[in-house]
Design a protein around this motif. Structure first.
Motif, PDB file in Angstrom:
ATOM      1  N   GLN A 107      -7.237  -0.578   7.572  1.00 36.36           N
ATOM      2  CA  GLN A 107      -6.017  -1.380   7.421  1.00 36.36           C
ATOM      3  C   GLN A 107      -6.042  -2.670   8.248  1.00 36.36           C
ATOM      4  O   GLN A 107      -6.449  -2.645   9.401  1.00 36.36           O
ATOM      5  CB  GLN A 107      -4.813  -0.533   7.844  1.00 36.36           C
ATOM      6  N   SER A 108      -5.597  -3.738   7.658  1.00 34.99           N
ATOM      7  CA  SER A 108      -5.448  -5.075   8.249  1.00 34.99           C
ATOM      8  C   SER A 108      -6.757  -5.867   8.327  1.00 34.99           C
ATOM      9  O   SER A 108      -6.744  -7.030   8.737  1.00 34.99           O
ATOM     10  CB  SER A 108      -4.817  -5.044   9.661  1.00 34.99           C
ATOM     11  N   SER A 109      -7.891  -5.254   7.935  1.00 43.10           N
ATOM     12  CA  SER A 109      -9.131  -6.027   7.965  1.00 43.10           C
ATOM     13  C   SER A 109      -9.260  -6.828   6.667  1.00 43.10           C
ATOM     14  O   SER A 109      -8.645  -6.499   5.655  1.00 43.10           O
ATOM     15  CB  SER A 109     -10.336  -5.105   8.149  1.00 43.10           C
TER      16      SER A 109
ATOM     17  N   ARG B 176      -3.407  -4.189  12.666  1.00 45.79           N
ATOM     18  CA  ARG B 176      -2.835  -5.278  13.481  1.00 45.79           C
ATOM     19  C   ARG B 176      -1.674  -4.749  14.335  1.00 45.79           C
ATOM     20  O   ARG B 176      -1.582  -5.039  15.529  1.00 45.79           O
ATOM     21  CB  ARG B 176      -2.338  -6.396  12.574  1.00 45.79           C
ATOM     22  N   LYS B 177      -0.780  -3.974  13.704  1.00 40.98           N
ATOM     23  CA  LYS B 177       0.388  -3.485  14.454  1.00 40.98           C
ATOM     24  C   LYS B 177      -0.047  -2.623  15.632  1.00 40.98           C
ATOM     25  O   LYS B 177       0.518  -2.716  16.723  1.00 40.98           O
ATOM     26  CB  LYS B 177       1.359  -2.740  13.526  1.00 40.98           C
ATOM     27  N   ALA B 178      -1.102  -1.779  15.394  1.00 40.62           N
ATOM     28  CA  ALA B 178      -1.552  -0.877  16.458  1.00 40.62           C
ATOM     29  C   ALA B 178      -2.136  -1.676  17.630  1.00 40.62           C
ATOM     30  O   ALA B 178      -1.918  -1.332  18.798  1.00 40.62           O
ATOM     31  CB  ALA B 178      -2.575   0.103  15.906  1.00 40.62           C
TER      32      ALA B 178
ATOM     33  N   TYR C  99       3.801   6.844  10.786  1.00 36.96           N
ATOM     34  CA  TYR C  99       2.338   7.017  10.823  1.00 36.96           C
ATOM     35  C   TYR C  99       1.646   5.780  10.294  1.00 36.96           C
ATOM     36  O   TYR C  99       2.154   5.117   9.375  1.00 36.96           O
ATOM     37  CB  TYR C  99       1.934   8.243   9.989  1.00 36.96           C
ATOM     38  N   THR C 100       0.475   5.524  10.855  1.00 35.81           N
ATOM     39  CA  THR C 100      -0.249   4.318  10.433  1.00 35.81           C
ATOM     40  C   THR C 100      -1.701   4.388  10.883  1.00 35.81           C
ATOM     41  O   THR C 100      -2.128   5.363  11.530  1.00 35.81           O
ATOM     42  CB  THR C 100       0.434   3.050  11.007  1.00 35.81           C
ATOM     43  N   ASN C 101      -2.439   3.340  10.549  1.00 38.64           N
ATOM     44  CA  ASN C 101      -3.821   3.200  10.997  1.00 38.64           C
ATOM     45  C   ASN C 101      -3.798   2.675  12.440  1.00 38.64           C
ATOM     46  O   ASN C 101      -3.135   1.666  12.725  1.00 38.64           O
ATOM     47  CB  ASN C 101      -4.537   2.199  10.065  1.00 38.64           C
TER      48      ASN C 101
HETATM   49  C1  LIG Z   1       8.113   0.522   1.339  1.00 42.02           C
HETATM   50  C2  LIG Z   1       6.876   0.394   2.195  1.00 42.02           C
HETATM   51  C3  LIG Z   1       6.499   1.448   3.019  1.00 42.02           C
HETATM   52  C4  LIG Z   1       5.373   1.351   3.836  1.00 42.02           C
HETATM   53  N1  LIG Z   1       5.070   2.383   4.675  1.00 42.02           N
HETATM   54  C5  LIG Z   1       4.018   2.277   5.512  1.00 42.02           C
HETATM   55  C6  LIG Z   1       3.765   3.307   6.484  1.00 42.02           C
HETATM   56  O1  LIG Z   1       4.512   4.295   6.622  1.00 42.02           O
HETATM   57  N2  LIG Z   1       2.679   3.143   7.283  1.00 42.02           N
HETATM   58  C7  LIG Z   1       1.855   2.051   7.197  1.00 42.02           C
HETATM   59  O2  LIG Z   1       0.885   1.996   7.947  1.00 42.02           O
HETATM   60  N3  LIG Z   1       2.079   1.064   6.319  1.00 42.02           N
HETATM   61  C8  LIG Z   1       3.157   1.143   5.483  1.00 42.02           C
HETATM   62  N4  LIG Z   1       3.422   0.123   4.599  1.00 42.02           N
HETATM   63  C9  LIG Z   1       2.522  -1.068   4.585  1.00 42.02           C
HETATM   64  C10 LIG Z   1       2.909  -1.991   5.761  1.00 42.02           C
HETATM   65  O3  LIG Z   1       4.063  -2.735   5.446  1.00 42.02           O
HETATM   66  C11 LIG Z   1       1.766  -2.946   6.184  1.00 42.02           C
HETATM   67  O4  LIG Z   1       1.308  -3.699   5.077  1.00 42.02           O
HETATM   68  C12 LIG Z   1       0.565  -2.204   6.775  1.00 42.02           C
HETATM   69  O5  LIG Z   1       0.990  -1.160   7.640  1.00 42.02           O
HETATM   70  C13 LIG Z   1      -0.328  -3.171   7.567  1.00 42.02           C
HETATM   71  O6  LIG Z   1       0.438  -3.760   8.589  1.00 42.02           O
HETATM   72  P1  LIG Z   1      -0.239  -4.562   9.821  1.00 42.02           P
HETATM   73  O7  LIG Z   1      -1.395  -5.339   9.245  1.00 42.02           O
HETATM   74  O8  LIG Z   1       0.834  -5.438  10.352  1.00 42.02           O
HETATM   75  O9  LIG Z   1      -0.698  -3.536  10.822  1.00 42.02           O
HETATM   76  C14 LIG Z   1       4.555   0.179   3.791  1.00 42.02           C
HETATM   77  C15 LIG Z   1       4.957  -0.887   2.970  1.00 42.02           C
HETATM   78  C16 LIG Z   1       6.086  -0.785   2.189  1.00 42.02           C
HETATM   79  C17 LIG Z   1       6.511  -1.970   1.349  1.00 42.02           C
END
Ligand SMILES: Cc1cc2nc3c(=O)[nH]c(=O)nc-3n(C[C@H](O)[C@H](O)[C@H](O)COP(=O)(O)O)c2cc1C
Length: 214
Positions: free
Chosen positions: A140-142, A82-84, A76-78
């Motif tokens: 997230q990511s902003s 960036r990833k989305a 799950y995530t935002n």
């Molecule tokens: C142990 C650990 C677990 C994480 N679990 C999640 C998660 O389940 N979902 C999520 O969105 N980010 C999680 N994060 C944060 C991501 O690594 C990341 O910083 C965030 O998703 C933004 O990523 P993006 O900018 O590439 O989209 C976790 C980080 C760590 C270190």
């Protein structure tokens, strides 16, 4: 410090053989995942997700595996992160479980899809209220100017959703990675490591299993 000399011989684990591994990669994954969860290793359900832009620039981050079945691996995530954005532009992704404590890694390649809102909602409602508010508080990511801003946003959301359930944000959701290749790597002495690759056959129905050189 000379890090060139850091070296560890992998000695403690039985070799992987074609006879010993499961015919189905999800069964093999379950064996190893259960062992990872039972071990002293922290965050055994954490994996590194690699995405890439349409132009091929890759990026990676850790996320948590929250569910899996033979259809794939769910996290799950935002959905505005960036990833989305990269997933929307290019749904070919890879994931890696780096289980160093067991001298293992599992590497998965596949196609990623958003899961249903119903499944996302079920999971969201099972989270602690503070985590639900956290999802609302962070774009997230902003780029943000301070941690204080984040705390203010969180407090605002706490007040807004003081009574009753915290609703599911429309910018938060789950994704499923449907694999077409899964590799299991087991460290062995003298760098003669075991690698088994499961990959989908042409008809996408069966799994072919091959041993790879370490
Ligand atoms: C142990 C650990 C677990 C994480 N679990 C999640 C998660 O389940 N979902 C999520 O969105 N980010 C999680 N994060 C944060 C991501 O690594 C990341 O910083 C965030 O998703 C933004 O990523 P993006 O900018 O590439 O989209 C976790 C980080 C760590 C270190």
């Amino acid at each position: 410090m000379d890090i060139g000399h850091i070296r560890k011989d992998f000695a403690d684990h039985a070799p992987l053989t074609r006879e010993a591994i499961a015919d189905d990669p999800f069964d093999q994954f379950t064996r190893w995942f259960d062992e990872a969860l039972a071990s002293a290793m922290p965050e055994a359900n954490a994996f590194v997700l690699a995405t890439a832009t349409a132009q091929g620039q890759s990026s990676q981050r850790t996320v948590l595996l929250k569910y899996y079945d033979p259809q794939g691996f769910v996290f799950y995530t935002n959905t505005e992160s960036r990833k989305a954005k990269e997933i929307a532009a290019n749904p070919q992704v890879s994931m890696l479980f780096p289980w160093y404590g067991l001298q293992r890694q599992v590497k998965i390649e596949g196609h990623i899809e958003p899961i249903s809102r119903e499944q996302t909602l079920r999971y969201f409602l099972s989270r602690p209220k503070d985590s639900q508010l956290g999802a609302w508080a962070s774009r997230q990511s902003s780029v943000i100017n301070s941690r204080q801003l984040l705390r203010q946003q969180w407090a605002k959301m706490k007040e807004k959703f003081r009574d009753g359930e915290v609703p599911l944000p429309d910018f938060w959701g789950g994704y499923r990675i449907e694999p077409h290749a899964i590799e299991f790597w087991q460290g062995q002495p003298s760098r003669l490591h075991d690698r088994f690759l499961y990959r989908r056959d042409q008809a996408q129905t069966d799994w072919l299993i091959e041993r790879l050189a370490p």
